[in-house]
Scaffold this active site. Structure first.
Site, short mmCIF file in Angstrom:
data_model
loop_
_atom_site.label_atom_id
_atom_site.label_comp_id
_atom_site.label_asym_id
_atom_site.label_seq_id
_atom_site.Cartn_x
_atom_site.Cartn_y
_atom_site.Cartn_z
N GLU A 1 0.79 -1.23 0.00
CA GLU A 1 0.00 0.00 0.00
C GLU A 1 0.83 1.28 0.00
OE1 GLU A 1 -3.08 0.31 -0.48
OE2 GLU A 1 -3.81 -1.74 -0.21
N SER B 1 -42.72 -19.85 -21.78
CA SER B 1 -43.79 -19.09 -22.43
C SER B 1 -44.09 -17.74 -21.80
CB SER B 1 -45.07 -19.93 -22.45
OG SER B 1 -44.93 -21.01 -23.34
#
Length: 781
Positions: free
Chosen positions: A108, A389
């Site tokens: 970092e 459907s």
């Protein structure tokens, strides 16, 4: 040659000096201008920095050390979850392993112990990296102290990454460095960072992921934790082990560069699987026990939406959602413990979404049954299973009414049909043909062939545009086969059917209503509805879909709530031909029901995650389970709500045909033979005689030549369940407003859905039909 006089020599020297000055003058002026501009820029920058710094928020020890939990609220304003406050064990500096501190600093902020809060060398390096595109800047321009300040004081939204914010961040970082030691700053940071899955701080993460304290973790485990804060979702070792491994190895390489470990130690750690040591059970959860089992899917999707808006769930936010907790509990109870519904096994799954039809608010969501969704598949937003459907209203008949002005009594043919360019036939569950019938009857009884013939006449291109207006887009072109099976989520389907209910306006579904940041800034998101179809189309489709639930031959009679004005559609999908002999006759892979009232739209998928495993099929009787869930839930949430019928638009004309009230759009009264529509003609109104001699045949779609019955749904990438791909229309727009304090809640729009590649299937719902080709559409947790 005479010598020059002394006077002449001096005059020549003067002219030489003048000539020299004239040559040097412009260069010196340029240098002076550049230096002046630099000084002015410096003074302006210093002044602007001072001005911004003077308005910086106050930073306290409490802010630096607090968990900064994010709170989530339901629609009534009650807290339903706190991310962070109950999910963190604070660890003092002397209890943090030296190896972890080295790992964090290495990845970092390598110059952490040399700078004083802001690192000019780091900023220059990051700038060069950004310009050159090199890997110099594996670390960004912000120091670890600046990151701590950002987590403690500021919003993490991308929209707030302004020059003013950066200046204030730098100023406060310098102040923090002046008041606290490096060891204390590192302690704050290690306890502050978000580690994914509702966990804050690396001590808690050690317990969550490995069921151990930090002091007992190995080098590869410590490296894994040190690398996660950059992207805790993408580096989740459970869900994305490949990305997690890459990030862990980056940390190990960084530790070698800072001489924290040797190359041999790094290589030995790299040889360890990232999944090694991960616990299978978690003592900590991201929500309280009272609500966690009800809202896990809703909360997961809310966090995805939050990230989509540029926020991170670790910055002290207040997130107000559209969740109706009462409806959510009912949906959960019916999906899991309703004794009146005979679920075949614990493996039988459910995915469901409830949407407010008038604004797109997602009020409830069920991501599965008998299992937590936090780490797995949220079936409410999966798009890897064919809808069967339920696609017919949105892809076949809706476009036919919209573009071809089909009346509800349009003649359509249920006769043998083969997909153009193939030898694949479309069949229905009974393997029979009923000849010519009305569009209403074909939809109510869910006949496949009339639907495909209607889509062929409309054209796949126009049907695709109709779907796009309803928030459904796809990476690959749709085909005729998709007229009886689309790959969309229950959330997308519920939102699309909501447009039928409200008169044709599409609202993109969303879960978050308002976000209040830690500094008091509040954002509300206003969703603007979009006209997706005419009111006439919405009304006529709704009128026909009522019969699905009320007609004696309707495919959805098991979903009917007595006395309630509602409409809906069923959907089932069959196994592919090469698997059909491995399951009992008439078995289905998926069963759907999507229905709506004037208040809510509810879409439900049921089936098995691994539908090709033994005993993972749906029997004909079990296809009703989706309808039974709908009936119970819709009946419950409709209590104390207005129960009103839909009103016929002024341009829709009623006509009596054979004792049935049918409808057509004024100005288009004629109908012709199947696959045609008349632009003129004289059809009876209120039972008078008709004439159908004049017909105009519509052009065939360019998409009718297909050699395979397959399609793909839109896909999304694995980062943060991407993150992001929701299949929504790009035309939808969110607008937001910002205030300095909590303001009134209003509508917003966001959704995410994951999607997997799958093939299209043939479907029917009165019984079941043959599927032409399907790879199962697996989207496994």
């Amino acid at each position: 040659m005479s010598k020059n006089s002394p006077q002449q020599t001096r005059a020549d020297m003067r002219r030489g000096r003048q000539f020299t000055k004239k040559k040097k003058g412009p260069f010196r002026r340029i240098i002076k201008i550049i230096l002046s501009l630099f000084v002015l820029a410096f003074l302006f920058g210093a002044g602007l920095f001072t001005y911004y710094a003077s308005s910086s928020p106050r930073i306290t020890r409490s802010a630096l050390s607090s968990d900064n939990s994010t709170k989530f609220y339901d629609a009534s304003g009650k807290v339903i979850s706190r991310l962070g406050s109950q999910n963190r064990d604070y660890v003092k500096s002397n209890k943090i392993p030296k190896t972890l501190k080295q790992a964090v600093v290495s990845i970092e902020d390598r110059r952490f112990y040399k700078h004083h809060g802001v690192d000019p060398i780091r900023i220059i390096g990051a700038a060069i990296s950004n310009v050159s595109g090199s890997s110099l800047g594996m670390q960004g321009g912000s120091t670890l102290t600046q990151q701590l300040v950002k987590l403690s004081v500021f919003s993490t939204a991308a929209s707030d990454r302004t020059l003013k914010r950066k200046a204030q961040e730098a100023w406060l970082a310098i102040q923090v460095e002046n008041h606290y030691s490096k060891a204390q700053i590192l302690e704050f940071y290690i306890n502050k960072v978000y580690m994914g899955n509702g966990v804050y701080g690396m001590q808690t993460a050690a317990e969550y992921y490995y069921n151990k304290t930090l002091e007992k973790l190995t080098l590869p485990e410590l490296a894994q934790l040190a690398g996660m804060p950059q992207s805790p979702v993408a580096y989740n070792p459970y869900k994305y082990p490949t990305y997690a491994t890459k990030r862990r190895d980056e940390v190990l390489d960084a530790m070698v560069k800072t001489k924290a470990i040797t190359q041999a130690q790094a290589q030995q750690a790299k040889n360890t699987s990232v999944k090694s040591g991960l616990t299978k059970t978690h003592s900590r959860t991201q929500t309280s026990a009272k609500t966690s089992k009800y809202i896990d899917a809703y909360l997961k999707q809310t966090i995805e939406e939050l990230r989509g808006k540029g926020y991170k769930p670790n910055s002290g936010l207040k997130v107000y959602t559209n969740l109706d907790l009462s409806a959510q509990k009912k949906l959960y109870q019916v999906s899991n413990n309703d004794p009146s519904i005979l679920y075949p096994s614990k493996r039988f799954q459910v995915g469901a979404t409830i949407v407010n039809v008038n604004n797109g608010k997602v009020v409830a969501m069920q991501g599965g049954r008998k299992a937590k969704v936090a780490f797995g598949l949220n079936r409410a937003v999966q798009t890897g299973r064919s809808t069967g459907s339920t696609a017919k209203p949105v892809m076949d008949y809706g476009p036919a009414v919209q573009y071809l002005k089909y009346p509800t009594y349009q003649p359509v043919k249920d006769t043998p049909y083969v997909y153009p360019g193939t030898d694949k036939s479309v069949m229905d569950f009974d393997n029979k043909y009923q000849g010519t019938m009305t569009m209403r009857k074909a939809l109510v009884e869910s006949r496949n062939i009339p639907a495909i013939r209607t889509l062929e006449n409309v054209g796949v291109s126009k049907a695709t545009g109709f779907l796009k207006n309803l928030g459904m887009t796809f990476k690959k072109p749709l085909e005729l086969q998709n007229g009886i099976g689309l790959y969309v989520s229950s959330q997308q389907l519920a939102a699309a059917y909501a447009a039928f209910s409200n008169g044709g306006t599409y609202y993109k579904p969303y879960l978050i209503n308002k976000i209040v940041q830690a500094n008091g800034v509040s954002r509300t998101y206003h969703k603007q509805g979009k006209r997706a179809m005419s009111p006439a189309t919405a009304f006529m489709i709704t009128n026909m879909l009522k019969g699905v639930m009320t007609d004696a031959n309707g495919s959805g009679t098991a979903a009917k709530v007595s006395g309630l004005y509602e409409a809906g559609k069923t959907g089932t999908t069959q196994y592919p031909d090469d698997y059909i002999n491995k399951v009992p006759a008439d078995s289905s892979m998926d069963s759907w029901f999507s229905g709506y009232t004037r208040n809510y739209s509810l879409a439900i998928w049921t089936g098995y995650d691994h539908q090709f495993k033994a005993d993972s099929y749906i029997t004909p009787a079990q296809t009703d389970i989706a309808q039974q869930i709908y009936k119970s839930v819709m009946g419950y949430i409709s209590q104390n709500k207005p129960n009103t019928d839909w009103t016929k638009p002024s341009d829709v004309v009623a006509t009596n045909r054979g004792g049935t009230t049918e409808y057509y759009v004024a100005g288009y009264p004629g109908v012709g033979t199947d696959n045609t529509a008349q632009a003129a003609g004289s059809y009876s109104v209120e039972g008078s005689s008709s004439s159908d001699n004049t017909v105009v045949t519509q052009p065939r779609s360019d998409n009718t030549r297909r050699s395979e019955s397959s399609t793909e749904s839109s896909e999304s990438t694995p980062t943060t369940q991407q993150p992001g791909g929701d299949g929504g229309s790009n035309n939808d727009r969110d607008s937001s407003s910002t205030t300095s304090s909590s303001s009134s809640q209003s509508d917003t729009s966001s959704s995410s859905s994951s999607s997997n590649t799958a093939s299209s299937s043939s479907s029917n719902d009165s019984g079941n039909s043959n599927q032409t080709d399907n790879n199962g559409g697996n989207n496994q947790p």
